[in-house]
Design a protein around this motif. Structure first.
Motif, PDB file in Angstrom:
ATOM      1  N   LYS A   1       0.831  -1.210   0.000  1.00 57.14           N
ATOM      2  CA  LYS A   1       0.000   0.000   0.000  1.00 57.14           C
ATOM      3  C   LYS A   1       0.864   1.257   0.000  1.00 57.14           C
ATOM      4  CE  LYS A   1      -4.040  -2.130   2.147  1.00 57.14           C
ATOM      5  NZ  LYS A   1      -4.989  -2.119   3.297  1.00 57.14           N
ATOM      6  N   VAL A   2       1.960   1.220   0.715  1.00 55.98           N
ATOM      7  CA  VAL A   2       2.884   2.362   0.719  1.00 55.98           C
ATOM      8  C   VAL A   2       3.521   2.509  -0.663  1.00 55.98           C
ATOM      9  CG1 VAL A   2       5.029   3.286   1.694  1.00 55.98           C
ATOM     10  CG2 VAL A   2       3.339   2.202   3.194  1.00 55.98           C
ATOM     11  N   ILE A   3       3.911   1.404  -1.246  1.00 58.92           N
ATOM     12  CA  ILE A   3       4.522   1.440  -2.578  1.00 58.92           C
ATOM     13  C   ILE A   3       3.555   2.028  -3.598  1.00 58.92           C
ATOM     14  CG2 ILE A   3       5.384  -0.013  -4.458  1.00 58.92           C
ATOM     15  CD1 ILE A   3       6.507  -1.907  -2.293  1.00 58.92           C
ATOM     16  N   SER A   4       2.286   1.640  -3.516  1.00 59.64           N
ATOM     17  CA  SER A   4       1.280   2.159  -4.446  1.00 59.64           C
ATOM     18  C   SER A   4       1.121   3.675  -4.311  1.00 59.64           C
ATOM     19  CB  SER A   4      -0.063   1.463  -4.199  1.00 59.64           C
ATOM     20  OG  SER A   4      -1.066   1.990  -5.034  1.00 59.64           O
ATOM     21  N   ILE A   5       1.069   4.151  -3.084  1.00 62.64           N
ATOM     22  CA  ILE A   5       0.950   5.599  -2.852  1.00 62.64           C
ATOM     23  C   ILE A   5       2.189   6.317  -3.366  1.00 62.64           C
ATOM     24  CG2 ILE A   5       0.839   7.374  -1.045  1.00 62.64           C
ATOM     25  CD1 ILE A   5      -0.883   5.371   0.582  1.00 62.64           C
ATOM     26  N   ALA A   6       3.344   5.736  -3.152  1.00 58.97           N
ATOM     27  CA  ALA A   6       4.593   6.351  -3.615  1.00 58.97           C
ATOM     28  C   ALA A   6       4.604   6.484  -5.131  1.00 58.97           C
ATOM     29  CB  ALA A   6       5.783   5.526  -3.139  1.00 58.97           C
ATOM     30  N   GLU A   7       4.171   5.441  -5.821  1.00 60.53           N
ATOM     31  CA  GLU A   7       4.146   5.488  -7.281  1.00 60.53           C
ATOM     32  C   GLU A   7       3.228   6.599  -7.781  1.00 60.53           C
ATOM     33  OE1 GLU A   7       3.017   1.511  -8.223  1.00 60.53           O
ATOM     34  OE2 GLU A   7       5.076   0.724  -8.083  1.00 60.53           O
ATOM     35  N   LYS A   8       2.136   6.814  -7.106  1.00 59.79           N
ATOM     36  CA  LYS A   8       1.187   7.858  -7.494  1.00 59.79           C
ATOM     37  C   LYS A   8       1.818   9.242  -7.413  1.00 59.79           C
ATOM     38  CE  LYS A   8      -3.235   9.912  -6.109  1.00 59.79           C
ATOM     39  NZ  LYS A   8      -4.390   9.803  -5.172  1.00 59.79           N
ATOM     40  N   HIS A   9       2.675   9.449  -6.407  1.00 61.23           N
ATOM     41  CA  HIS A   9       3.290  10.761  -6.192  1.00 61.23           C
ATOM     42  C   HIS A   9       4.678  10.873  -6.823  1.00 61.23           C
ATOM     43  CE1 HIS A   9       0.293  12.460  -3.409  1.00 61.23           C
ATOM     44  NE2 HIS A   9       0.134  11.217  -2.971  1.00 61.23           N
ATOM     45  N   ASN A  10       5.121   9.810  -7.487  1.00 59.31           N
ATOM     46  CA  ASN A  10       6.472   9.790  -8.057  1.00 59.31           C
ATOM     47  C   ASN A  10       7.515  10.038  -6.971  1.00 59.31           C
ATOM     48  OD1 ASN A  10       8.307   9.413 -10.171  1.00 59.31           O
ATOM     49  ND2 ASN A  10       8.397  11.608 -10.620  1.00 59.31           N
ATOM     50  N   LYS A  11       7.307   9.386  -5.837  1.00 61.00           N
ATOM     51  CA  LYS A  11       8.217   9.477  -4.704  1.00 61.00           C
ATOM     52  C   LYS A  11       8.614   8.066  -4.288  1.00 61.00           C
ATOM     53  CE  LYS A  11       8.544  13.927  -3.826  1.00 61.00           C
ATOM     54  NZ  LYS A  11       9.840  14.636  -3.703  1.00 61.00           N
ATOM     55  N   THR A  12       9.615   7.961  -3.433  1.00 61.78           N
ATOM     56  CA  THR A  12       9.989   6.652  -2.919  1.00 61.78           C
ATOM     57  C   THR A  12       9.071   6.272  -1.763  1.00 61.78           C
ATOM     58  OG1 THR A  12      11.546   7.468  -1.256  1.00 61.78           O
ATOM     59  CG2 THR A  12      12.393   7.145  -3.507  1.00 61.78           C
ATOM     60  N   PRO A  13       8.914   4.984  -1.494  1.00 60.06           N
ATOM     61  CA  PRO A  13       8.119   4.571  -0.332  1.00 60.06           C
ATOM     62  C   PRO A  13       8.651   5.159   0.983  1.00 60.06           C
ATOM     63  CG  PRO A  13       8.446   2.717  -1.791  1.00 60.06           C
ATOM     64  CD  PRO A  13       9.309   3.826  -2.310  1.00 60.06           C
ATOM     65  N   ALA A  14       9.962   5.277   1.104  1.00 61.73           N
ATOM     66  CA  ALA A  14      10.524   5.879   2.320  1.00 61.73           C
ATOM     67  C   ALA A  14      10.070   7.323   2.459  1.00 61.73           C
ATOM     68  CB  ALA A  14      12.046   5.796   2.287  1.00 61.73           C
ATOM     69  N   GLN A  15      10.071   8.066   1.370  1.00 59.89           N
ATOM     70  CA  GLN A  15       9.623   9.453   1.420  1.00 59.89           C
ATOM     71  C   GLN A  15       8.154   9.549   1.826  1.00 59.89           C
ATOM     72  OE1 GLN A  15      10.891  10.421  -2.582  1.00 59.89           O
ATOM     73  NE2 GLN A  15      12.512  11.772  -1.829  1.00 59.89           N
ATOM     74  N   VAL A  16       7.347   8.611   1.373  1.00 55.24           N
ATOM     75  CA  VAL A  16       5.935   8.607   1.754  1.00 55.24           C
ATOM     76  C   VAL A  16       5.785   8.356   3.252  1.00 55.24           C
ATOM     77  CG1 VAL A  16       3.785   7.283   1.534  1.00 55.24           C
ATOM     78  CG2 VAL A  16       5.030   8.001  -0.506  1.00 55.24           C
ATOM     79  N   CYS A  17       6.560   7.406   3.801  1.00 55.71           N
ATOM     80  CA  CYS A  17       6.498   7.143   5.244  1.00 55.71           C
ATOM     81  C   CYS A  17       6.886   8.373   6.047  1.00 55.71           C
ATOM     82  CB  CYS A  17       7.407   5.973   5.606  1.00 55.71           C
ATOM     83  SG  CYS A  17       6.847   4.362   5.012  1.00 55.71           S
ATOM     84  N   LEU A  18       7.900   9.083   5.593  1.00 57.43           N
ATOM     85  CA  LEU A  18       8.347  10.277   6.301  1.00 57.43           C
ATOM     86  C   LEU A  18       7.327  11.402   6.162  1.00 57.43           C
ATOM     87  CD1 LEU A  18      12.146  10.252   5.340  1.00 57.43           C
ATOM     88  CD2 LEU A  18      11.075   9.387   7.435  1.00 57.43           C
ATOM     89  N   ARG A  19       6.781  11.554   4.968  1.00 57.61           N
ATOM     90  CA  ARG A  19       5.781  12.601   4.742  1.00 57.61           C
ATOM     91  C   ARG A  19       4.545  12.370   5.608  1.00 57.61           C
ATOM     92  NH1 ARG A  19       5.068  17.870   3.285  1.00 57.61           N
ATOM     93  NH2 ARG A  19       2.825  18.147   3.316  1.00 57.61           N
ATOM     94  N   TRP A  20       4.136  11.118   5.745  1.00 55.12           N
ATOM     95  CA  TRP A  20       2.993  10.785   6.604  1.00 55.12           C
ATOM     96  C   TRP A  20       3.211  11.292   8.028  1.00 55.12           C
ATOM     97  CZ3 TRP A  20       3.534   6.878  10.504  1.00 55.12           C
ATOM     98  CH2 TRP A  20       2.349   6.559  11.176  1.00 55.12           C
ATOM     99  N   GLN A  21       4.419  11.142   8.536  1.00 51.51           N
ATOM    100  CA  GLN A  21       4.695  11.610   9.899  1.00 51.51           C
ATOM    101  C   GLN A  21       4.610  13.132  10.001  1.00 51.51           C
ATOM    102  OE1 GLN A  21       4.740   9.850  12.499  1.00 51.51           O
ATOM    103  NE2 GLN A  21       6.095   8.070  12.436  1.00 51.51           N
ATOM    104  N   VAL A  22       5.259  13.843   9.096  1.00 48.98           N
ATOM    105  CA  VAL A  22       5.273  15.300   9.247  1.00 48.98           C
ATOM    106  C   VAL A  22       3.882  15.886   9.036  1.00 48.98           C
ATOM    107  CG1 VAL A  22       7.712  15.479   8.628  1.00 48.98           C
ATOM    108  CG2 VAL A  22       5.985  15.773   6.855  1.00 48.98           C
ATOM    109  N   GLN A  23       3.059  15.237   8.217  1.00 49.69           N
ATOM    110  CA  GLN A  23       1.685  15.724   8.085  1.00 49.69           C
ATOM    111  C   GLN A  23       0.881  15.490   9.351  1.00 49.69           C
ATOM    112  OE1 GLN A  23       1.046  15.084   3.301  1.00 49.69           O
ATOM    113  NE2 GLN A  23      -0.792  15.092   4.570  1.00 49.69           N
ATOM    114  N   ARG A  24       1.310  14.562  10.197  1.00 49.38           N
ATOM    115  CA  ARG A  24       0.682  14.372  11.513  1.00 49.38           C
ATOM    116  C   ARG A  24       1.247  15.340  12.546  1.00 49.38           C
ATOM    117  NH1 ARG A  24       0.337   8.683  13.967  1.00 49.38           N
ATOM    118  NH2 ARG A  24       2.608   8.777  13.954  1.00 49.38           N
ATOM    119  N   GLY A  25       2.216  16.170  12.141  1.00 48.86           N
ATOM    120  CA  GLY A  25       2.856  17.087  13.076  1.00 48.86           C
ATOM    121  C   GLY A  25       3.949  16.443  13.893  1.00 48.86           C
TER     122      GLY A  25
END
Length: 338
Positions: A255-279
């Protein structure tokens, strides 16, 4: 020309100016949401050489990081300090850096708190710390052995025991002395954090805990927000270098990989972005220049509410760091709610 020099020149030519969103501490200080972690997991379970950390801190500062997270028990503060001294005054001003260190479990006795802080300041070459955390709520026996164990591999505890509120009161004195700007805790569960909030003269500004998409800590995050405590996530990607030991690699989740592909980002970047959007403040660890840069490139896209919910729904309460050698202590935190 070394590969590192070439890479830094590449950064200066091609990397955009990195936005540095920050969390506001109860002191009013701005704590950058992205920091460089320097502890276990950077070059293995425990680094045998601090040279990679020294180089990583320099690369991070040149990349745009202004937050460095370290601790006495990481045994790398001299290397971090060497890098800071090379960069402060040339590439960056001290006032623009946010430096966090931590009081180790063997330093909980009130008489040991000031010397421990002074030792960290000396090793880092600093006059003050922006944040000083109590690394863990359980006091281990006093001394310079970071992991004192008996013949059964159990942690040798401080005798008589030192309640963490006694340690906290000694940490408050560091603020009064101007040695640290803010104090906080680490690996404290909700009830332990609330005890410090209730009984401390100075309330904790931060609670640093393990958190990633497989360990969401939603209850702790809610409680922290209600009490003006900032949460910092260590191991925000799990510990991929130790995947064979624990199997916690959320950035490999489909699921993380799928979201990453949508944003043209790496899965690691998506995991990190999820945290900062939570503050949540994040301190991912790496000594690889390309990875340090990649981890910083998370402020130019946004996850939708549905994507945020999908990632949060991956929670498995999969904790990596357990301090199991003292899990029979009444203050071992992981029996409580996070």
């Amino acid at each position: 020309m070394t590969r590192l020099t070439s890479f830094l020149r590449y950064i200066s030519r091609h990397a955009p100016t990195m936005a540095r969103p920050a969390a506001t501490l109860r002191t009013g200080a701005q704590m950058p949401l992205l920091g460089l972690g320097t502890g276990p997991g950077s070059v293995g379970s425990w680094q045998t050489s601090t040279e990679p950390i020294y180089e990583a801190v320099k690369v991070a500062i040149d990349t745009g990081y202004r937050h460095i997270d370290t601790a006495e028990s990481y045994a790398d503060e001299k290397a971090v300090g060497k890098a800071l001294q090379e960069k402060i005054g040339s590439a960056v001003e001290r006032k623009d850096m946010f430096i966090t260190s931590k009081l180790w479990n063997t330093r909980h006795h009130p008489d040991d708190v000031l010397p421990a802080c002074q030792r960290s300041l000396t090793d880092l070459g600093l006059d003050y710390l922006d944040l000083y955390l109590m690394h863990f709520p359980v006091a281990w026996t006093r001394g310079d052995v970071y992991y004192p164990k008996d013949d059964n591999g159990r942690a040798i505890l401080c005798t008589p025991d030192v309640p963490f509120m006694d340690t906290w009161k000694a940490m408050e004195n560091l603020v009064d002395a101007g040695l640290v700007k803010a104090i906080g805790v680490s690996n404290f569960n909700i009830s332990q954090m609330e005890e410090v909030l209730t009984n401390g003269r100075i309330k904790p500004a931060v609670n640093q805990v393990e958190s990633h998409p497989y360990l969401v800590c939603s209850k702790l995050l809610k409680c922290a927000a209600e009490n003006d405590v900032v949460i910092t996530a260590y191991s925000p990607l799990g510990r991929p270098g130790e995947a064979g030991l624990h199997g916690v690699t959320p950035f490999k989740d489909p699921k993380v990989i799928s979201i990453a592909e949508k944003h043209n980002k790496t899965p690691a970047q998506v995991c990190l972005r999820w945290q900062v959007q939570r503050g949540v403040v994040i301190v991912p660890k790496s000594v690889t220049p390309a990875r340090i840069l990649e981890n910083s490139q998370i402020f130019d896209f946004e996850l939708s509410a549905e994507e945020m919910e999908t990632i949060s729904g991956l929670n498995k309460d999969a904790r990596i760091v357990k301090f199991g050698m003292c899990d029979d202590h009444p203050q071992w935190p992981f029996n409580g709610a996070f």
